[in-house]
Design an enzyme around this catalytic site. Structure first.
Site, PDB file in Angstrom:
ATOM      1  N   ASN A 211       0.849  -1.195   0.000  1.00 15.10           N
ATOM      2  CA  ASN A 211       0.000   0.000   0.000  1.00 15.10           C
ATOM      3  C   ASN A 211       0.886   1.247   0.000  1.00 15.10           C
ATOM      4  OD1 ASN A 211       0.629   0.759   2.844  1.00 15.10           O
ATOM      5  ND2 ASN A 211      -0.333  -1.219   3.212  1.00 15.10           N
ATOM      6  N   PHE A 324      -3.373   2.938  15.302  1.00 18.96           N
ATOM      7  CA  PHE A 324      -3.733   4.008  14.372  1.00 18.96           C
ATOM      8  C   PHE A 324      -4.874   3.489  13.507  1.00 18.96           C
ATOM      9  CE2 PHE A 324      -1.028   7.836  14.030  1.00 18.96           C
ATOM     10  CZ  PHE A 324      -0.302   7.643  15.198  1.00 18.96           C
TER      11      PHE A 324
END
Ligand code: CTP
Length: 399
Positions: A211, A324
């Site tokens: 990613n 996160f």
């Protein structure tokens, strides 16, 4: 024992009426046992004399970048390496501007640029100068680089006006510095683990699933933890970022490797999971390069959730586990769900659909979800400023 015994303070004095207070600062530092070396800018010499500074610091005063009188004399590198801490008091709008732009045209600015030490700034200037947008921008930039501000204070100014811009009193500056050393001492006992960057899951010898994560936020957090004296291990997927000195960097490719390295690191006090771990991996990695064909179906299976695994560790769960969340929609709902689903203490969320923040950008805008409260929409800041905010919150949580 004197509270600053064995501490080495490099004091830079800039040109302003508050420069006279730096003499009192030197006196107090010496009284507390610190060694003090001083650098004065060209303009500072108009406000304080070398003779008074040298008498109080019991050392020579440095001011010129190129002084060939004595070959063995300390230069801009060795001065900054000598110090435990650099304090610029007073710092003027001019020097703030120079430092924020990386200018190096005199000894003071050159040594700060070349420094690897914590820098404290005690500004002193007229209220309009302090409040000017350009000065504010420069100050914010310096804070985002990790410089620490002391003051300025509100009060009557030497120019006759009233407002924010007075240099903090010497004793209060010293108290700030004492706190800093005390926190470093306490934080030295703490250990942290940070994951960062993407993971790469192999498809065949030349292809992988990954990613767009740059790893910047995680590296900044690790850097800020280290700057606060916390022993930090950074477990990073492939990024283009440079290793940070003083941090134990472990490079990995896959989620599985990341998990194993995290487990090797335990026990730690703090674990922060900023990595954008690939959610899937290929079930059977192709040993040969896949040839082009009409249709290709990859058999994927879910990767292990590293955060969840560590936060549910029976005996070695870190005291503070922070996750996160990168979201493109329903940020609040998804974050609250992740907080409980992953059994972590805080979730720090950002909206990655906004190209100005999050993945691969320099800035970020986050909300923090705790078990019993939410701090929504902290202002947009550089990733290093966000890192400093988060680390300050972590440190107060431990104190
Ligand atoms: N995380 C992890 N291991 C995984 C997936 C995620 O450690 N295999 C961690 C991330 O580092 C982050 C948090 O979990 O701290 C949330 O990651 P995110 O990608 O937002 O959530 P996912 O759990 O992957 O869920 P989804 O992709 O469905 O939003």
């Amino acid at each position: 024992m004197k509270k600053l015994e064995n501490k080495k303070i490099l004091l830079i004095i800039c040109g302003g009426i508050a420069a006279y207070k730096s003499l009192e600062l030197i006196r107090l530092f010496k009284k507390m046992g610190a060694s003090v070396k001083t650098v004065v800018t060209k303009n500072a010499k108009k406000f304080v004399t070398n003779l008074s500074i040298a008498s109080l610091s019991q050392d020579k005063v440095y001011s010129d970048l190129f002084n060939h009188e004595n070959e063995a004399e300390m230069d801009h590198i060795s001065l900054s390496r000598w110090a435990d801490l650099i304090l610029i008091a007073p710092i003027t709008a001019n020097t703030i501007s120079k430092l924020s732009h990386g200018l190096a045209d005199d000894l003071a600015s050159t040594l700060v640029l070349a420094s690897n030490k914590q820098v404290f700034l005690a500004p002193a200037m007229n209220v309009r100068m302090w409040e000017h947008d350009s000065n504010k921008k420069n100050v914010n930039k310096l804070v985002s680089y990790g410089y620490r501000l002391i003051g300025p204070e509100i009060g009557d100014m030497a120019c006759g006006e009233y407002g924010e811009g007075k240099m903090t009193e010497p004793q209060d500056i010293i108290n700030n510095i004492l706190n800093y050393f005390e926190n470093l001492r306490k934080n030295k006992k703490l250990k942290a683990l940070v994951t960062a960057g993407p993971t790469q899951e192999k498809i065949d010898p030349v292809r992988f699933i990954s990613n767009k994560s740059s790893g910047k936020q995680g590296y900044e957090i690790a850097n800020s933890l280290k700057n606060n004296g916390i022993e930090t291990t950074l477990i990073s997927g492939p990024t283009n970022l440079k290793p940070i000195s003083g941090i134990n960097l472990i490079n990995v490719n896959t989620a599985e490797e990341m998990l194993n390295k995290c487990l090797d690191c335990l026990p730690v006090d703090i674990a922060i999971f900023t990595a954008a771990v690939a959610d899937y991996k290929v079930k059977n990695i192709y040993e040969q390069k896949i040839k082009k064909r009409e249709n290709l179906n990859l058999d994927l299976e879910q990767n292990v959730d590293i955060l969840k695994h560590i936060s549910n560790h029976n005996s070695l769960r870190p005291k503070l586990v922070i996750g996160f969340a990168a979201e493109t929609n329903n940020l609040k709902k998804n974050s609250i769900e992740k907080l409980s689903e992953k059994n972590c203490d805080w979730i720090i969320s950002n909206d990655v659909s906004n190209p100005e923040i999050g993945f691969n950008s320099e800035s970020n805008k986050v909300s923090i979800f705790y078990k019993n409260k939410i701090e929504e929409n902290l202002p947009k800041m550089s990733k290093s400023a966000i890192a400093n905010e988060i680390v300050n919150k972590i440190i107060s949580d431990f104190n």
